[in-house]
Design an enzyme around this catalytic site. Sequence first.
Site, short mmCIF file in Angstrom:
data_model
loop_
_atom_site.label_atom_id
_atom_site.label_comp_id
_atom_site.label_asym_id
_atom_site.label_seq_id
_atom_site.Cartn_x
_atom_site.Cartn_y
_atom_site.Cartn_z
N TYR B 109 0.82 -1.22 0.00
CA TYR B 109 0.00 0.00 0.00
C TYR B 109 0.85 1.26 0.00
O TYR B 109 0.54 2.24 -0.67
CB TYR B 109 -0.93 0.01 1.21
N GLU B 210 4.45 -31.58 11.36
CA GLU B 210 3.86 -30.79 10.27
C GLU B 210 2.60 -30.08 10.73
O GLU B 210 2.42 -28.90 10.45
CB GLU B 210 3.54 -31.74 9.09
N ASP B 262 3.06 -36.05 7.07
CA ASP B 262 2.25 -37.06 6.42
C ASP B 262 3.14 -37.90 5.52
O ASP B 262 4.19 -37.44 5.05
CB ASP B 262 1.18 -36.41 5.51
#
Lengths: 557, 392
Positions: B109, B210, B262
């Site tokens: 911005y 994780e 995983d």
Amino acid sequence: MARKRRGRGAVTAADEKYRSRTVAEMIAKHREFAGFQNPARALYQTVRELVENSLDATDTKRILPWIYISIREVPRTGSTNGARPWYVVTVEDNGIGVPRTVLPQAFGRVLYSSKYVIKQTRGMFGLGVKAVTLYAQQTTGSPIEVYSSTEGSQYVYMMKIRIDTSRNTPQVLEVGEWGKKVGWKGTRVSVRIEGDWRRAKSKIIEYVRRTAIIAPYAEIIFETPDGEIYYYPRTTKKMPEPPREAKPHPHGVNLEDLREIVRATPAKTLKEMLITEFQSVGEKSAEEFLSKYGFDPDMNPKELLKRDNEELLVKFVEALSQFKFRSPKSDYLSPLGAEIIREGLKRMFAPEWVEAITRPPRSYKGHPFIVEVGIAYGGAIKPLEEPLLLRYANKIPLLYEEREDVSYKVVKSINWKNYNVDFPAPLIVLVHIASTKVPYKGLGKESISETPELESEIRNAVQEVARKLKVYIARKTREEEAKRKAEALARYIPEVAWSLAMLSKPPEKWSPPKPEEVATFKEKLIDIVASKIKIAGMNDEEVRRIVKEIADSVEVE
Amino acid sequence: MSGGHEPFVDEVDLKARLKAARIMHEKFSPLIKAVLDGKPPKLVIPKRTLANTVFDPERGILSLGEEVLEREFLDLGESRRFMQTLLMAAIIYQSLIENEYPTIRDLYYKGKHTIVYRDMRGRRREENTWDEQKESDSVIQDVEVYTGLFREDMLILSKEKGKVVGNMRIRSGGDVIDLSKLGHGAYAIESTADLIEILDVDAEFVLVVEKDAVFQQLHRAGFWRRYKSILITGSGQPDRATRRFVRRLHDEHGLPVYVITDSDPYGWYIYFVYKVGSINLSYESERLATPKARFLGVQMSDVFGYGSKKPYLSEAERKKFIIKATDRDIKRAKELLKNYPWIYKNRLWKREIELFLKRKVKLEIEAIASKGIRFFAFKYIPEKIETGDWIE
């Protein structure tokens, strides 16, 4: 109106009457030969014959043309029935005028001519206005009405003339004569004919426009039956050199031509005839020619016309075409000149670039010709998928049969990409062929055939101008590139200057950058940007000024 | 409210700012000098392209190669980016000096201006300094590689994703925080991980999981108390601060790092981000990657067994928990095996992925955890660490 010497007229008193009468009758019978095959085409042809006569009466006589054209629809009269509308076509000019004594012949006798010469004329059919007279009397029964006055004359004459087709003689139905109060000179011709404006409209308007393109020295006013007025003001006073008459070149005559020449010549011997009736033949070449082919130099030329000497005549023509005479002279051709072509294109199309050339004279089969090409590019020209081709032959616009024309073939075959032109492109190509004998393709005389000499000359001419266009477009592209660059860089200068000013102060002694500190960086950046940009036709200061202007115009919101 | 209105002064923060600002000023000085000398300005920046990303087998991390790009202001194709880079640098510099804490969104911005100008034909034209945040983010990366400073070094903040608990004490913003006394909560690893002072650590290893949910389960089960360890999660794809924090624990305190993800290509990729770095942002690896991080699981062999190793799941459990691999998983696994030397040159990794491709199934950490959190925390993890059942 000037009397026109078109084509090769009959000469000997004995033959003239007979031959002329046949022609008058033949034309009356077969209108298509003269371009009057239907009412639309007839209207077009009428305008054309009258306008071309007017131009011949003005620019070829070194008079700056003023030409007024009007077509009005008028009620049908008399017992004629049918639905086709009638029109009165009027064309007026400020030309040399026609002397009273010549008026009937000029408008009322087909192939009125007395001397055998060749000349580059606008005329297309060797018939001219007489065909209009014939067409008028056939379709509306009206005579042609002519007002005329010559420069020195005290009077203005009026005549209503028709043609007695069976005898090919003019009939003057009405005569008027007025003392001149003002200095008017010129000719005003009115003729009432059957026509079809609706169908002919676009072609006639285009014809006048294209005529105006190559005659920027003429002032032309055209009033249509719809009440529209097309006005083409004069934009230059420069006119092309008028064509001069010349004798035929030996390579350019056929059997029929030779008969005419022999009939007309006052020469007493073959040698004398060769020298006096042909161009590019001198004492020496005449002797060489005659001895090479075994003709008797002292033979009376009239002998050749004898029935028994038919073979000799044929042999003579063949020999003429084979012998190596000097090349035909071209100084009696009348090109438009590059300046007029440029001016005409500029005036009509307001292009950003225009160039034209007049090529040196060349010849084909003994006929000299000159090719002229003009190219206009950009500006107000509408981009099209292919070049807009404007064809002219002997200063006459050719509107029909474009795709049959040798110029179309050449222009179409050119790879315009090689000349930096990417279609759709705003490109106009004007081709003018000036010749004592334009090799038209068909009877219509609206397209020019693919004569190799002509084709290669047109190609050379188009390529020569296109090469200049290429240079222009390349330069323009470079310039636009440079301008884009100037713009692209200049607009970032304020942000970069502010950033540099910001980063230029060490953290220990940091304070917000002052406007003058930012300004220092800005000026430096302007210098750097300006020094790297080259815009043709601008010096370094001008470039810097432009860069600065853009950089100064920036507002950051 | 008591106390005066003296603004809070964080000395650590101030020092970091000054250091970063000095480096920035120094790095841009030659450019500034060039402009004042009337020379065309240019930035020489290491290329951040994939082609210029190299794996350093010695150090085991991804890093930028030798290739540099010269961003010249006068080059039409580069001028806009040149302007953006300088603008971003100036804004960051200003923020450093003025004690601001911008986020990358703030910087977007702050620098988003509309340049309004008149072109050569006098027409009004507009152009934004940048349009989307993607554009300004990319410019920030340019400033990072050009200056050699990370955004964190320049006090640019981002969303905190990482969490840590364990027997250790740190000092941050002047406060001493005991990471073993946070109840059920955890310490959110701050963006400026280098500004954390690690006071003392009483742990034997670092366990990185994780997923945040698994982190919470292990925390409540008292895993890190029983096995003296530091427990960390990056909540999926780890942010830079989490990776930096893990790296610091390894480097500064010699703790081994174990990672649990995983058992699928996405999980493996997260492990490799901790270990060698991200392919897209290889310039960060130098300080963020932990090349010695160990992949503890979940491994394919944990599910199916391998050689003499017995699987942790019975036939029935396996049927219950395993998921069929998707075509995308398969494709991704093949890519890992084909494109990355640090994977295909590693015997065990090759075995792991080939097993996956053979079985075409995957397994989430939760599968093991659902068998019972105690089984997961007190049998699976310690047993694997003890027996050295990991891949490095």
